[in-house]
Design a protein around this motif. Sequence first.
Motif, short mmCIF file in Angstrom:
data_model
loop_
_atom_site.label_atom_id
_atom_site.label_comp_id
_atom_site.label_asym_id
_atom_site.label_seq_id
_atom_site.Cartn_x
_atom_site.Cartn_y
_atom_site.Cartn_z
N THR A 211 46.62 6.09 14.70
CA THR A 211 47.93 6.54 15.15
C THR A 211 48.03 6.62 16.67
O THR A 211 49.09 6.93 17.20
CB THR A 211 48.26 7.93 14.56
OG1 THR A 211 47.38 8.92 15.11
CG2 THR A 211 48.14 7.93 13.05
N ASP A 213 48.41 5.21 20.29
CA ASP A 213 48.93 4.03 20.99
C ASP A 213 47.79 3.31 21.72
O ASP A 213 46.97 3.95 22.40
CB ASP A 213 50.00 4.46 21.99
CG ASP A 213 50.47 3.34 22.87
OD1 ASP A 213 51.21 2.47 22.38
OD2 ASP A 213 50.07 3.32 24.06
N ASN A 255 53.45 7.68 19.77
CA ASN A 255 52.03 7.78 19.43
C ASN A 255 51.14 8.07 20.63
O ASN A 255 50.02 7.57 20.73
CB ASN A 255 51.54 6.51 18.73
CG ASN A 255 52.20 6.32 17.37
OD1 ASN A 255 52.47 7.29 16.68
ND2 ASN A 255 52.47 5.08 17.02
N ARG A 256 51.65 8.91 21.53
CA ARG A 256 50.87 9.30 22.70
C ARG A 256 50.61 10.80 22.74
O ARG A 256 50.55 11.39 23.81
CB ARG A 256 51.58 8.83 23.98
CG ARG A 256 51.59 7.31 24.12
CD ARG A 256 52.04 6.88 25.50
NE ARG A 256 51.83 5.43 25.67
CZ ARG A 256 51.67 4.84 26.86
NH1 ARG A 256 51.70 5.57 27.96
NH2 ARG A 256 51.49 3.54 26.93
N SER A 260 44.91 15.25 18.06
CA SER A 260 45.30 14.77 16.73
C SER A 260 46.24 15.75 16.05
O SER A 260 47.14 15.35 15.31
CB SER A 260 44.06 14.52 15.87
OG SER A 260 43.30 15.70 15.69
N GLN A 263 49.77 14.83 17.19
CA GLN A 263 50.32 13.64 16.56
C GLN A 263 50.62 13.86 15.08
O GLN A 263 51.51 13.21 14.52
CB GLN A 263 49.36 12.46 16.75
CG GLN A 263 50.01 11.11 16.50
CD GLN A 263 51.18 10.83 17.44
OE1 GLN A 263 51.05 10.97 18.65
NE2 GLN A 263 52.31 10.45 16.87
N SER A 267 53.22 11.93 12.70
CA SER A 267 52.63 10.77 12.02
C SER A 267 52.04 11.08 10.66
O SER A 267 51.79 10.16 9.87
CB SER A 267 51.55 10.14 12.91
OG SER A 267 52.10 9.70 14.13
#
Length: 324
Positions: A211, A213, A255-256, A260, A263, A267
């Motif tokens: 996920t 980028d 996706n930056r 985790s 994100q 995501s």
Amino acid sequence: MAAASSSSRSATAAGVLLAMVVAAVCLHGAAAQLCEDYYDDTCPDAYDIVKQVLMDAHQSDTRIFASLIRLHFHDCFVQSEKESPPNNGSARGFPVVDAVKAALEDACPGVVSCADILAIAAEISVELSGGPSWGVLLGRLDGKTSDFNGSLDLPAPTDNLTVLQQKFSNLSLNDVDLVALSGGHTFGRVQCQFVTDRLYNFSGTNMPDPTLDSSYRAFLSQRCPRNGDPRSLNDLDPTTPDTFDNHYYTNIEVNRGFLSSDQELKSSPQAQGTTAPIVDQFAGSQDAFFASFAQSMINMGNLRPVTDPSQGEVRTNCRRVNGS
């Protein structure tokens, strides 16, 4: 903050500062409600005194505003100690809390609790960084007990969305609170150790997090090489690292997200229909983010505060229980 524990750690000044405020903000047994005008008669210049100390501190430490809001978050979320694993070597800003306390003791001795200092400092830190303001509810006492393992219940950088939602739900905080408060990552710094798994061994696969980028991953790999210093610092928000804005969410949209856990809000398969639409809303409207963040900070700051004098006190020194 919480108090120092009843063990020998209570005699270690540097080890108990965070713990003292945690218990004050978060313990059960409140005897009265918090209110915005709590110090209007007893210490009317309290807000301005805190603000001046923070502005002075920021001249030599641009990270201090982000550090102070992080202290307030950790203090409200659980009852924990400075030396517990999620805080040790990570939480910072304690000397500034000391400086604020000293200034307040000069102006109005024995009046403003260290727990309320962090609540005020968090609001000022956000506002001075370009973020929203809100009416800070005050009247907390500093707790007399702490739990060394309490901070293990803090949201962790590697938590998946299900775990994050459960940790917030345990405190009656909802998905809007989760997404809004996570937006505190729109400023400040973070150590490489919290992203290396995403770069080199995500979920034990010996591969990067899919996920993430690719261009951002390449940038982070230069900043955090596989065998580099795990404590090297990076901007949580590479676009406006010292400004409180909604770029945290626009980064996640592409996706930056650095962590985790950040994100995951967008995501994760479980995010669709829960947190992802909130991320979309905040990415598209900074005003919506600011309004929700201010309310969520009030919600978080009102998590079972101690106001009963039989359970708390106003610390003279934020590093130790009175009389210790």
